[in-house]
Design a protein around this motif. Structure first.
Motif, PDB file in Angstrom:
ATOM      1  N   ARG A 140     -17.510 -19.741  79.270  1.00  0.00           N
ATOM      2  CA  ARG A 140     -16.923 -21.002  79.751  1.00  0.00           C
ATOM      3  C   ARG A 140     -16.429 -21.831  78.562  1.00  0.00           C
ATOM      4  O   ARG A 140     -15.365 -22.453  78.624  1.00  0.00           O
ATOM      5  CB  ARG A 140     -17.953 -21.809  80.550  1.00  0.00           C
ATOM      6  CG  ARG A 140     -18.182 -21.319  81.965  1.00  0.00           C
ATOM      7  CD  ARG A 140     -18.886 -22.390  82.800  1.00  0.00           C
ATOM      8  NE  ARG A 140     -20.152 -22.807  82.199  1.00  0.00           N
ATOM      9  CZ  ARG A 140     -21.325 -22.283  82.522  1.00  0.00           C
ATOM     10  NH1 ARG A 140     -21.397 -21.295  83.405  1.00  0.00           N
ATOM     11  NH2 ARG A 140     -22.431 -22.729  81.958  1.00  0.00           N
ATOM     12  N   ARG A 144     -12.689 -23.201  77.834  1.00  0.00           N
ATOM     13  CA  ARG A 144     -12.393 -24.631  77.662  1.00  0.00           C
ATOM     14  C   ARG A 144     -11.917 -24.938  76.247  1.00  0.00           C
ATOM     15  O   ARG A 144     -11.659 -26.089  75.914  1.00  0.00           O
ATOM     16  CB  ARG A 144     -13.654 -25.464  77.954  1.00  0.00           C
ATOM     17  CG  ARG A 144     -14.097 -25.475  79.395  1.00  0.00           C
ATOM     18  CD  ARG A 144     -15.139 -26.559  79.638  1.00  0.00           C
ATOM     19  NE  ARG A 144     -16.343 -26.371  78.847  1.00  0.00           N
ATOM     20  CZ  ARG A 144     -17.516 -25.953  79.339  1.00  0.00           C
ATOM     21  NH1 ARG A 144     -17.621 -25.670  80.635  1.00  0.00           N
ATOM     22  NH2 ARG A 144     -18.569 -25.814  78.552  1.00  0.00           N
ATOM     23  N   GLU A 146     -13.621 -24.906  73.594  1.00  0.00           N
ATOM     24  CA  GLU A 146     -14.653 -25.512  72.757  1.00  0.00           C
ATOM     25  C   GLU A 146     -15.076 -24.541  71.665  1.00  0.00           C
ATOM     26  O   GLU A 146     -15.587 -24.957  70.620  1.00  0.00           O
ATOM     27  CB  GLU A 146     -15.879 -25.877  73.592  1.00  0.00           C
ATOM     28  CG  GLU A 146     -15.682 -27.009  74.568  1.00  0.00           C
ATOM     29  CD  GLU A 146     -16.966 -27.308  75.323  1.00  0.00           C
ATOM     30  OE1 GLU A 146     -17.662 -28.261  74.942  1.00  0.00           O
ATOM     31  OE2 GLU A 146     -17.271 -26.580  76.284  1.00  0.00           O
TER      32      GLU A 146
END
Length: 202
Positions: A140, A144, A146
């Motif tokens: 995830r 995203r 990140e």
């Protein structure tokens, strides 16, 4: 409405007694290991007669399997929207698994699982839940942005999960309560240390 559990005699079982027995079984296993895990010892610890245990479970293998199922929870995948917070949650859950009320049983399970086929599934479920939650968190975070797309899921998780396990395993018994009290701060410090070398730059 679900039916009330019954023993072999058809009488309703007392959930409080069940809980007392499974708690005692987890404690005895954690302290003594499989070879010194006996129905007698569990009965004394739980404050019940051996007959109460045998009405519920046919042997010590079944009793231990029930105790582990009741007392050891898997790792949940919690999506906070932040890789840092997700990883901290993961680290804290792992710490609680091994430093909480049934932590010694969880640690002993890693030692005795190969000797007791009846409980191997519990260790596999614990390990699988950790791996699945951890992989989901990193994937995830990559989606995203990140984390860098080339971030190694395996290496990052080895650092976080392995760091937690090393911290727990290196803790002497007399310091367990102290380490448990500082577990949240340790989890945050560990994750920040790991992310410092893996987070993508804006």
């Amino acid at each position: 409405m679900s039916a009330t559990p019954h023993g072999p005699s058809g009488r309703p079982r007392d959930p409080e007694v069940d809980a007392r027995i499974t708690r005692a079984a987890a404690e005895v296993f954690g302290e003594n290991g499989w070879h010194r895990f006996t129905i007698d010892t569990v009965a004394r610890r739980a404050g019940v007669g051996k007959a109460s245990i045998y009405l519920r479970w046919p042997n010590k293998e079944a009793l231990l399997a029930a105790a582990l199922a009741a007392r050891l929870n898997g790792i949940e995948d919690i999506d906070t929207g932040s890789v840092r917070d997700d990883l901290i949650s993961l680290a804290r859950q792992i710490q609680r698994s091994y430093l909480g009320e049934s932590g010694r049983a969880a640690l002993q399970l890693r030692v005795d699982a190969q000797r007791v086929p009846e409980v191997q599934d519990h260790l596999h479920r614990l390990q699988e839940s950790q791996v699945l939650a951890a992989r989901a968190i990193v994937r995830r975070a990559i989606a995203r942005r990140e984390l860098h797309p080339q971030t190694s899921v395996t290496l990052l998780l080895d650092c976080v999960c392995g760091g937690v396990m090393n911290h727990v395993l290196a803790t002497p018994p007399h310091l367990r309560d102290q380490v448990a009290a500082g577990a949240d701060d340790y989890a945050a410090a560990l994750v920040d240390f790991v992310l410092a070398s893996t987070q993508s730059k804006p």
